[in-house]
Design a protein around this motif. Structure first.
Motif, PDB file in Angstrom:
ATOM      1  N   ALA A 121     -68.452 -21.772  -7.772  1.00 37.83           N
ATOM      2  CA  ALA A 121     -68.363 -21.078  -9.062  1.00 37.83           C
ATOM      3  C   ALA A 121     -67.987 -19.610  -8.879  1.00 37.83           C
ATOM      4  N   GLU A 122     -67.498 -19.019  -9.977  1.00 37.56           N
ATOM      5  CA  GLU A 122     -67.082 -17.608  -9.974  1.00 37.56           C
ATOM      6  C   GLU A 122     -67.538 -16.946 -11.270  1.00 37.56           C
ATOM      7  N   GLY A 123     -67.459 -15.598 -11.281  1.00 34.52           N
ATOM      8  CA  GLY A 123     -67.586 -14.822 -12.516  1.00 34.52           C
ATOM      9  C   GLY A 123     -68.877 -15.029 -13.272  1.00 34.52           C
ATOM     10  N   ASP A 124     -68.741 -15.316 -14.595  1.00 30.64           N
ATOM     11  CA  ASP A 124     -69.896 -15.422 -15.476  1.00 30.64           C
ATOM     12  C   ASP A 124     -70.915 -16.431 -14.988  1.00 30.64           C
ATOM     13  N   ALA A 125     -70.457 -17.511 -14.397  1.00 23.16           N
ATOM     14  CA  ALA A 125     -71.381 -18.551 -13.937  1.00 23.16           C
ATOM     15  C   ALA A 125     -72.329 -17.987 -12.874  1.00 23.16           C
ATOM     16  N   LEU A 126     -71.795 -17.178 -11.984  1.00 19.86           N
ATOM     17  CA  LEU A 126     -72.641 -16.594 -10.933  1.00 19.86           C
ATOM     18  C   LEU A 126     -73.622 -15.588 -11.516  1.00 19.86           C
ATOM     19  N   THR A 127     -73.168 -14.796 -12.467  1.00 20.33           N
ATOM     20  CA  THR A 127     -74.058 -13.816 -13.104  1.00 20.33           C
ATOM     21  C   THR A 127     -75.203 -14.538 -13.819  1.00 20.33           C
ATOM     22  N   LEU A 128     -74.854 -15.592 -14.554  1.00 22.53           N
ATOM     23  CA  LEU A 128     -75.887 -16.365 -15.251  1.00 22.53           C
ATOM     24  C   LEU A 128     -76.853 -17.010 -14.251  1.00 22.53           C
ATOM     25  N   ALA A 129     -76.320 -17.538 -13.159  1.00 25.28           N
ATOM     26  CA  ALA A 129     -77.175 -18.191 -12.160  1.00 25.28           C
ATOM     27  C   ALA A 129     -78.189 -17.200 -11.598  1.00 25.28           C
ATOM     28  N   HIS A 130     -77.733 -16.002 -11.335  1.00 19.68           N
ATOM     29  CA  HIS A 130     -78.619 -14.967 -10.814  1.00 19.68           C
ATOM     30  C   HIS A 130     -79.733 -14.651 -11.811  1.00 19.68           C
ATOM     31  N   GLU A 131     -79.359 -14.527 -13.070  1.00 18.56           N
ATOM     32  CA  GLU A 131     -80.350 -14.228 -14.112  1.00 18.56           C
ATOM     33  C   GLU A 131     -81.328 -15.397 -14.288  1.00 18.56           C
ATOM     34  N   VAL A 132     -80.800 -16.602 -14.228  1.00 16.44           N
ATOM     35  CA  VAL A 132     -81.669 -17.785 -14.370  1.00 16.44           C
ATOM     36  C   VAL A 132     -82.686 -17.830 -13.216  1.00 16.44           C
ATOM     37  N   GLY A 133     -82.219 -17.548 -12.008  1.00 16.80           N
ATOM     38  CA  GLY A 133     -83.133 -17.546 -10.861  1.00 16.80           C
ATOM     39  C   GLY A 133     -84.250 -16.519 -11.028  1.00 16.80           C
ATOM     40  N   ARG A 134     -83.882 -15.319 -11.471  1.00 11.33           N
ATOM     41  CA  ARG A 134     -84.889 -14.269 -11.688  1.00 11.33           C
ATOM     42  C   ARG A 134     -85.890 -14.709 -12.756  1.00 11.33           C
ATOM     43  N   GLU A 135     -85.365 -15.281 -13.823  1.00  7.21           N
ATOM     44  CA  GLU A 135     -86.226 -15.672 -14.947  1.00  7.21           C
ATOM     45  C   GLU A 135     -87.213 -16.775 -14.534  1.00  7.21           C
ATOM     46  N   ILE A 136     -86.726 -17.737 -13.789  1.00  5.28           N
ATOM     47  CA  ILE A 136     -87.593 -18.830 -13.315  1.00  5.28           C
ATOM     48  C   ILE A 136     -88.736 -18.264 -12.479  1.00  5.28           C
ATOM     49  N   ILE A 157     -78.080 -33.158 -24.059  1.00  2.54           N
ATOM     50  CA  ILE A 157     -78.087 -31.912 -23.288  1.00  2.54           C
ATOM     51  C   ILE A 157     -78.254 -30.758 -24.268  1.00  2.54           C
ATOM     52  N   GLU A 158     -79.228 -29.896 -23.991  1.00  2.80           N
ATOM     53  CA  GLU A 158     -79.480 -28.762 -24.891  1.00  2.80           C
ATOM     54  C   GLU A 158     -78.601 -27.581 -24.467  1.00  2.80           C
ATOM     55  N   ARG A 159     -77.714 -27.182 -25.360  1.00  2.00           N
ATOM     56  CA  ARG A 159     -76.786 -26.090 -25.026  1.00  2.00           C
ATOM     57  C   ARG A 159     -77.405 -24.739 -25.390  1.00  2.00           C
ATOM     58  N   VAL A 160     -77.417 -23.818 -24.453  1.00  2.00           N
ATOM     59  CA  VAL A 160     -77.945 -22.475 -24.718  1.00  2.00           C
ATOM     60  C   VAL A 160     -76.934 -21.437 -24.231  1.00  2.00           C
ATOM     61  N   GLN A 161     -77.249 -20.142 -24.491  1.00  2.00           N
ATOM     62  CA  GLN A 161     -76.297 -19.068 -24.179  1.00  2.00           C
ATOM     63  C   GLN A 161     -76.792 -18.079 -23.129  1.00  2.00           C
ATOM     64  N   SER A 162     -78.081 -18.127 -22.789  1.00  2.00           N
ATOM     65  CA  SER A 162     -78.604 -17.098 -21.884  1.00  2.00           C
ATOM     66  C   SER A 162     -79.648 -17.676 -20.949  1.00  2.00           C
ATOM     67  N   ALA A 163     -79.951 -16.906 -19.910  1.00  2.00           N
ATOM     68  CA  ALA A 163     -80.960 -17.306 -18.932  1.00  2.00           C
ATOM     69  C   ALA A 163     -82.342 -17.442 -19.582  1.00  2.00           C
ATOM     70  N   VAL A 164     -82.660 -16.504 -20.461  1.00  2.00           N
ATOM     71  CA  VAL A 164     -83.974 -16.555 -21.116  1.00  2.00           C
ATOM     72  C   VAL A 164     -84.095 -17.817 -21.969  1.00  2.00           C
ATOM     73  N   GLU A 165     -83.059 -18.109 -22.737  1.00  2.00           N
ATOM     74  CA  GLU A 165     -83.090 -19.332 -23.558  1.00  2.00           C
ATOM     75  C   GLU A 165     -83.196 -20.585 -22.682  1.00  2.00           C
ATOM     76  N   ALA A 166     -82.524 -20.551 -21.539  1.00  2.00           N
ATOM     77  CA  ALA A 166     -82.526 -21.728 -20.658  1.00  2.00           C
ATOM     78  C   ALA A 166     -83.933 -22.022 -20.136  1.00  2.00           C
ATOM     79  N   VAL A 167     -84.616 -20.990 -19.674  1.00  2.00           N
ATOM     80  CA  VAL A 167     -85.962 -21.207 -19.128  1.00  2.00           C
ATOM     81  C   VAL A 167     -86.955 -21.506 -20.258  1.00  2.00           C
ATOM     82  N   ASP A 168     -86.763 -20.862 -21.407  1.00  2.00           N
ATOM     83  CA  ASP A 168     -87.574 -21.226 -22.588  1.00  2.00           C
ATOM     84  C   ASP A 168     -87.457 -22.721 -22.872  1.00  2.00           C
ATOM     85  N   ALA A 169     -86.235 -23.220 -22.848  1.00  2.00           N
ATOM     86  CA  ALA A 169     -85.996 -24.635 -23.176  1.00  2.00           C
ATOM     87  C   ALA A 169     -86.674 -25.550 -22.157  1.00  2.00           C
TER      88      ALA A 169
END
Lengths: 156, 156, 156, 156
Positions: free
Chosen positions: D11-26, D136-148
């Motif tokens: 992956a590249e770009g936005d996907a990597l940024t989101l992955a990083h945020e998701v990891g922190r949030e978890i 599949i629940e579609r979300v827009q951010s790391a916070v929403e993803a972990v909330d879900a």
């Protein structure tokens, strides 16, 4: 390091006592315990590790947490049945085999295939068709078993 | 019936001669040969089976046909590495172990776990921590080996 | 060649009719049929293949022949559960997907990973995060499906 | 709870940024991160989790630690190749899919098979042969993803 404990899900007596001591020894030295996640030797080793404040990983055959023992921090639900024995053997940096039946025998075999050092306590002995014994290090106590793992995989 | 032949990928001499005879015997009686699909004992058994007009199935560890021996009718590309040993052991109605190293030892262990009858030719001997030997039937020839499989799984 | 048929174990109606025709077509052209070995699409395809005198291989998830459909010549008892879907996808030289639920979706994904040509009949459609569709060849009949497999893997 | 992060190794770009945020949030919420242990989305999620003081588990396809990313606490060396995708999906209590290619598609499929809640960020969309979309629940951010994930598996 990640130390694997393999052994009988139906073990009794001395094997369970040893497993408990091995689990305590692994955790008290700061190592992570990896096992098949179920009962008998696996459960006693995990119980010992948790008493000593350690971290436990169980590589389970099925897909149901109900099969996990109650002392697992990380239950890995493989769903691949007994084939998961190869994962236990490979994931550990070194393995301690305590007692055990055919499943343990397969884990010893996979550990040997993967080049992992294997330490034996009251467990299987074997010779191949040419009469050669595999390099399993036989010890008598939990302390000796963990010592042997540390010597075998010092950088892990 | 499906008869499994397990044994060393690096075997030499008598083991290869026996494997070839076992393969011929399996096929000449109308049985299907199942094995790990690679060289050594597996290849010689498949060669024998094809000479006798039989059908051969190879449960390969990798995902590349280049690892298959040239006498396979059905190459099953598992891609699961040595964990495929559990599939070989389970798929066969009975198993003939010839010589072999740690991989063969794991297949014997999985066969015992799955309740398959195991016939041994020049192969592993073992005792568990209590000194008990698993129920492996020791024979001296290819004919005896296939006879033993037929007696053990008559309806298969 | 080995042609894989993947599809729903609970399929109904047109999907079953197509599966039966696909199985007949595969066998009548001399190819071997590989599938997951169970009911629904898998069973109908095997039934068709046996009517046309073909050979059928079933890569079963469990370790019990009772789960196999009655039209299998070679039941491979993997014992690794749904992870066996990766073996079905890889063992086939090309795959025909008919209808199907999540298991079929995983087989399509594994087939794509392994570079197998996939032919679709009434089955899943998908786009990745960038809106790209995988190279699944959509056809309307059993004859077209087997034609497409033969064109995609001519030397197999 | 154990939260799985699945996504592209390339992956590249936005996907990597989101992955990083998701990891922190978890990790910042005290959950354990489970993933396939390699690069791209997996590596960035692990990096985020370690920055937040979390624990990371990587279910690797091979048997070589050299394939692991440098932010794994528990590298599980499965040696079963892509079939390990079924273990990632099953071990997690809920899954967050970010971008991804065919491997991610197989993990989504296995997660659905295992009844795991799946949260999607910039990832695959699909319809079965009858036009139905999986849940599949579609979300827009790391916070929403972990909330879900927390809403979906509250007791885990």
């Amino acid at each position: 390091m990640l130390i694997g404990v393999i052994g009988g899900g139906e073990a009794e007596g001395d094997a369970l006592t040893l497993a408990h001591e091995v689990g305590r020894e692994i955790a008290s030295r700061g190592h992570v315990l990896v096992c098949g996640g179920r009962g008998g030797v696996m459960r006693e080793a995990c119980r010992g590790a948790k008493e000593a404040g350690g971290l436990t990983v169980g590589i389970l055959p099925g897909d149901d947490l109900a099969d996990a023992n109650e002392f697992l921090d990380i239950p890995v639900l493989t769903g691949i049945g007994f084939a998961r024995n190869s994962i236990v053997a490979r994931t550990a940096n070194a393995l301690i085999a305590i007692d055990g039946s055919y499943g343990t025998l397969s884990e010893i075999a996979f550990g040997l295939t993967a080049g992992r050092h294997i330490v034996g306590l009251l467990t299987w002995e074997m010779r191949d068709g040419a009469g050669r014994e595999p390099p399993i290090e036989r010890v008598q106590s939990a302390v000796e078993a963990v010592d042997a793992c540390e010597r075998a995989a010092p950088g892990a």
